[in-house]
Motif scaffolding. Structure first.
Motif: not given
Length: 141
Positions: A13-15, A115-121
């Protein structure tokens, strides 16, 4: 991220998000999944297959084998287009869900993005907009 051969040491996701920031979200035509569905079902299967097809098309256009790396700008554009359509799918499903629970959600309805997707701005920004338009409060713990 794997399809685009992005380094995923910190996660796919971050990549994908980092690559998408350098791309054009309208450069690659990808279908929004389940656009005509009136239920809350959710799936990325068709979108991922479409991305796989666009990656293969780019490889053919560039005369590349499956082992060759796509040019950076192609990767950035594919990532940006995928991310944009993936988030549009979330937006569509949220609008359907908000309509289904109108009147049942109480005086101050709240949506939690977790969750992890919440890190996506970009996801946070666009979900906040959809929630606000529907009169919901967004919480991202």
């Amino acid at each position: 991220a794997r399809m685009l051969q992005l380094s995923s040491a910190t996660g796919g996701g971050p990549a994908l998000e980092r690559a998408a920031l350098r791309g054009n979200a309208t450069a690659v035509d990808l279908p929004v999944p389940m656009k005509k569905r009136k239920d809350c079902d959710f799936s990325y299967a068709g979108l991922k297959n479409a991305l796989r097809g666009r990656v293969a098309e780019k490889r053919i256009e560039r005369g590349l084998s499956d082992e060759d790396t796509l040019p950076d700008q192609d990767v950035y554009d594919l990532a940006a287009s995928f991310q944009s359509v993936a988030i549009e799918h979330v937006e569509d499903r949220l609008r359907v869900a908000f309509k289904r629970v109108v009147g049942e959600a109480g005086a101050s309805p709240t949506l939690a993005l977790v969750g992890g997707v919440a890190a996506n701005a970009e996801l946070r920004r666009r979900v906040a907009s959809v929630a606000s338009q529907a009169g919901w409060r967004l919480v991202v713990p």
